[in-house]
Design an enzyme around this catalytic site. Structure first.
Site, PDB file in Angstrom:
ATOM      1  N   ASN A  10       0.876  -1.171   0.000  1.00 35.07           N
ATOM      2  CA  ASN A  10       0.000   0.000   0.000  1.00 35.07           C
ATOM      3  C   ASN A  10       0.912   1.220   0.000  1.00 35.07           C
ATOM      4  O   ASN A  10       1.511   1.536   1.022  1.00 35.07           O
ATOM      5  CB  ASN A  10      -0.906  -0.019   1.240  1.00 35.07           C
ATOM      6  CG  ASN A  10      -1.693   1.271   1.387  1.00 35.07           C
ATOM      7  OD1 ASN A  10      -1.812   2.050   0.435  1.00 35.07           O
ATOM      8  ND2 ASN A  10      -2.248   1.481   2.573  1.00 35.07           N
ATOM      9  N   TRP A  11       0.988   1.871  -1.149  1.00 40.71           N
ATOM     10  CA  TRP A  11       1.919   3.003  -1.265  1.00 40.71           C
ATOM     11  C   TRP A  11       1.389   4.270  -0.604  1.00 40.71           C
ATOM     12  O   TRP A  11       2.118   5.243  -0.453  1.00 40.71           O
ATOM     13  CB  TRP A  11       2.210   3.274  -2.741  1.00 40.71           C
ATOM     14  CG  TRP A  11       3.210   2.331  -3.346  1.00 40.71           C
ATOM     15  CD1 TRP A  11       3.745   1.213  -2.766  1.00 40.71           C
ATOM     16  CD2 TRP A  11       3.800   2.432  -4.646  1.00 40.71           C
ATOM     17  NE1 TRP A  11       4.629   0.610  -3.624  1.00 40.71           N
ATOM     18  CE2 TRP A  11       4.687   1.344  -4.786  1.00 40.71           C
ATOM     19  CE3 TRP A  11       3.663   3.324  -5.703  1.00 40.71           C
ATOM     20  CZ2 TRP A  11       5.430   1.133  -5.942  1.00 40.71           C
ATOM     21  CZ3 TRP A  11       4.407   3.124  -6.858  1.00 40.71           C
ATOM     22  CH2 TRP A  11       5.283   2.041  -6.979  1.00 40.71           C
ATOM     23  N   LYS A  12       0.103   4.286  -0.294  1.00 39.20           N
ATOM     24  CA  LYS A  12      -0.533   5.496   0.284  1.00 39.20           C
ATOM     25  C   LYS A  12      -0.300   6.693  -0.644  1.00 39.20           C
ATOM     26  O   LYS A  12      -0.318   6.514  -1.855  1.00 39.20           O
ATOM     27  CB  LYS A  12      -0.003   5.750   1.691  1.00 39.20           C
ATOM     28  CG  LYS A  12      -0.049   4.503   2.557  1.00 39.20           C
ATOM     29  CD  LYS A  12       0.151   4.787   4.008  1.00 39.20           C
ATOM     30  CE  LYS A  12       0.199   3.492   4.775  1.00 39.20           C
ATOM     31  NZ  LYS A  12       0.024   3.665   6.196  1.00 39.20           N
ATOM     32  N   HIS A  95      -9.644   1.472   4.370  1.00 35.88           N
ATOM     33  CA  HIS A  95      -8.408   1.629   5.136  1.00 35.88           C
ATOM     34  C   HIS A  95      -8.670   2.586   6.301  1.00 35.88           C
ATOM     35  O   HIS A  95      -9.452   3.535   6.164  1.00 35.88           O
ATOM     36  CB  HIS A  95      -7.301   2.169   4.230  1.00 35.88           C
ATOM     37  CG  HIS A  95      -5.944   2.101   4.858  1.00 35.88           C
ATOM     38  ND1 HIS A  95      -5.521   3.023   5.787  1.00 35.88           N
ATOM     39  CD2 HIS A  95      -4.940   1.208   4.720  1.00 35.88           C
ATOM     40  CE1 HIS A  95      -4.296   2.691   6.186  1.00 35.88           C
ATOM     41  NE2 HIS A  95      -3.922   1.589   5.553  1.00 35.88           N
ATOM     42  N   GLU A  97      -7.048   4.944   7.451  1.00 38.10           N
ATOM     43  CA  GLU A  97      -6.775   6.363   7.154  1.00 38.10           C
ATOM     44  C   GLU A  97      -7.961   6.996   6.439  1.00 38.10           C
ATOM     45  O   GLU A  97      -8.257   8.171   6.637  1.00 38.10           O
ATOM     46  CB  GLU A  97      -5.472   6.479   6.339  1.00 38.10           C
ATOM     47  CG  GLU A  97      -4.260   6.216   7.216  1.00 38.10           C
ATOM     48  CD  GLU A  97      -3.063   5.635   6.481  1.00 38.10           C
ATOM     49  OE1 GLU A  97      -3.007   5.692   5.246  1.00 38.10           O
ATOM     50  OE2 GLU A  97      -2.165   5.102   7.177  1.00 38.10           O
ATOM     51  N   GLU A 167      -5.771  -4.724  10.278  1.00 34.03           N
ATOM     52  CA  GLU A 167      -4.726  -3.736  10.523  1.00 34.03           C
ATOM     53  C   GLU A 167      -5.022  -2.970  11.811  1.00 34.03           C
ATOM     54  O   GLU A 167      -5.811  -2.007  11.794  1.00 34.03           O
ATOM     55  CB  GLU A 167      -4.673  -2.737   9.358  1.00 34.03           C
ATOM     56  CG  GLU A 167      -4.386  -3.367   8.023  1.00 34.03           C
ATOM     57  CD  GLU A 167      -3.724  -2.380   7.072  1.00 34.03           C
ATOM     58  OE1 GLU A 167      -2.622  -2.685   6.617  1.00 34.03           O
ATOM     59  OE2 GLU A 167      -4.295  -1.306   6.835  1.00 34.03           O
ATOM     60  N   GLY A 173       2.167   2.246  10.588  1.00 36.86           N
ATOM     61  CA  GLY A 173       3.127   3.334  10.424  1.00 36.86           C
ATOM     62  C   GLY A 173       3.819   3.733  11.710  1.00 36.86           C
ATOM     63  O   GLY A 173       4.488   4.762  11.783  1.00 36.86           O
ATOM     64  N   SER A 213       3.092  -2.235  10.237  1.00 39.11           N
ATOM     65  CA  SER A 213       4.539  -2.315  10.477  1.00 39.11           C
ATOM     66  C   SER A 213       5.157  -3.677  10.138  1.00 39.11           C
ATOM     67  O   SER A 213       6.077  -4.136  10.819  1.00 39.11           O
ATOM     68  CB  SER A 213       4.863  -1.907  11.921  1.00 39.11           C
ATOM     69  OG  SER A 213       4.438  -0.568  12.161  1.00 39.11           O
ATOM     70  N   GLY A 234       2.694  -1.275   4.233  1.00 40.04           N
ATOM     71  CA  GLY A 234       2.755   0.148   3.900  1.00 40.04           C
ATOM     72  C   GLY A 234       4.180   0.586   3.637  1.00 40.04           C
ATOM     73  O   GLY A 234       4.722   0.395   2.546  1.00 40.04           O
ATOM     74  N   GLY A 235       4.825   1.158   4.651  1.00 39.07           N
ATOM     75  CA  GLY A 235       6.161   1.741   4.522  1.00 39.07           C
ATOM     76  C   GLY A 235       7.173   0.861   3.800  1.00 39.07           C
ATOM     77  O   GLY A 235       7.893   1.323   2.902  1.00 39.07           O
TER      78      GLY A 235
HETATM   79  C1  PEP Z   1      -0.973   0.199   5.865  1.00 36.67           C
HETATM   80  O1  PEP Z   1      -1.169   1.401   5.859  1.00 36.67           O
HETATM   81  O2  PEP Z   1      -1.733  -0.534   5.228  1.00 36.67           O
HETATM   82  C2  PEP Z   1       0.177  -0.310   6.630  1.00 36.67           C
HETATM   83  C3  PEP Z   1       0.132  -1.528   7.051  1.00 36.67           C
HETATM   84  O3  PEP Z   1       1.220   0.556   6.851  1.00 36.67           O
HETATM   85  P1  PEP Z   1       2.646   0.200   7.563  1.00 36.67           P
HETATM   86  O4  PEP Z   1       3.110  -1.112   7.016  1.00 36.67           O
HETATM   87  O5  PEP Z   1       3.539   1.341   7.163  1.00 36.67           O
HETATM   88  O6  PEP Z   1       2.381   0.131   9.024  1.00 36.67           O
END
Ligand code: PEP
Length: 251
Positions: A10-12, A95, A97, A167, A173, A213, A234-235
């Protein structure tokens, strides 16, 4: 039941179209040769470049959001048809966010899920509790409500092909990952909820990912859990580390 693992990035709101070509060009050879489904969910503006860059590979491209109407006066929104024509196969829905910053409700999420299915887009349906809810001991109850809401009026045949991503909001994040036991407990609870709604066949087949994470250091342990069928990342999906996560068995 052996379910094929999926690792979805997930590049956001990161990467321009040019950066997309560069990053996917680098990652493409690195993620090949695994037995997992590899998906990159990218910003809408990057979809065309992403689809072109991964053409001829098994990598699939997903979107991060879409609207639940077909067309019309919805300034700034993107329809399922537009995504399908651009070559998108997966769509992240609900999501945290989007729930937090764009006030998406369970009802809107359900409308999006049904619309995605209608267009043969596979929804990656996100759910997860806040730290406060976890501390209050209401995690499973809260997530059950999110799942029931998301799957309203979705048939068993349709549900079977959906993906769920658990999640925990406190782990997104933050670098604070859920322990594999915590993640497994909730993913098992989600599968039990699906079993109650749809029965054994759907529950045994539906894929449930963990997100929050995920990195090269914790992927193998998380994905070894019985009810965790891969990750939403994500990251780490913006870095070569993503390829290590895809090849988690070798870690
Ligand atoms: C996400 O936003 O879907 C996510 C899991 O982010 P991260 O891996 O950066 O925690």
């Amino acid at each position: 039941m052996v379910r094929k693992k999926m690792i979805a990035g997930n590049w956001k709101m990161n990467m321009s179209p040019k950066e997309t070509v560069k990053l996917l060009g680098e990652l493409k050879p690195m993620v090949s040769g695994s037995d997992v489904d590899v998906v990159f969910c990218v910003p809408a503006i990057d979809i065309v470049s992403a689809v072109e860059t991964v053409a001829g590979t098994d990598i699939q491209i997903g979107a991060e959001n879409m609207f639940y109407e077909e067309k019309g006066a919805y300034t700034g929104e993107i329809s399922p048809n537009m995504l399908v024509e651009a070559g998108v196969s997966y769509i992240i829905i609900g999501h945290s966010e989007r729930r937090q910053y764009f006030k998406e409700t369970d009802e809107m999420i359900n409308k999006k899920v049904r619309k995605a299915i209608e267009h043969d887009l596979t929804p990656i349906i996100c759910c997860g509790e806040t730290l406060e809810q976890r501390e209050q001991g209401i995690t499973l109850e809260f997530i059950k409500k999110q799942i029931i809401g998301a799957f309203m009026h979705v048939s068993p045949e349709q549900a079977m092909h959906c993906i769920i991503a658990y999640e925990p909001i406190w782990a997104i994040g933050t670098g604070r990952v859920a322990s594999s036991a915590q993640a497994q407990e909730v993913c098992q609870g989600i599968r039990a909820t699906i079993r109650n709604i749809y029965g054994n066949q759907v529950a045994d087949q539906i894929r449930i990912l963990y997100g929050g994470s995920v990195n090269a250091g914790n992927a193998k342990e998380l994905f070894s859990e019985e009810d965790i069928d891969g990750g939403l990342v994500g990251g780490a999906s913006l870095k070569p580390e993503f390829a290590q996560i895809v090849h988690y068995k070798d870690l």
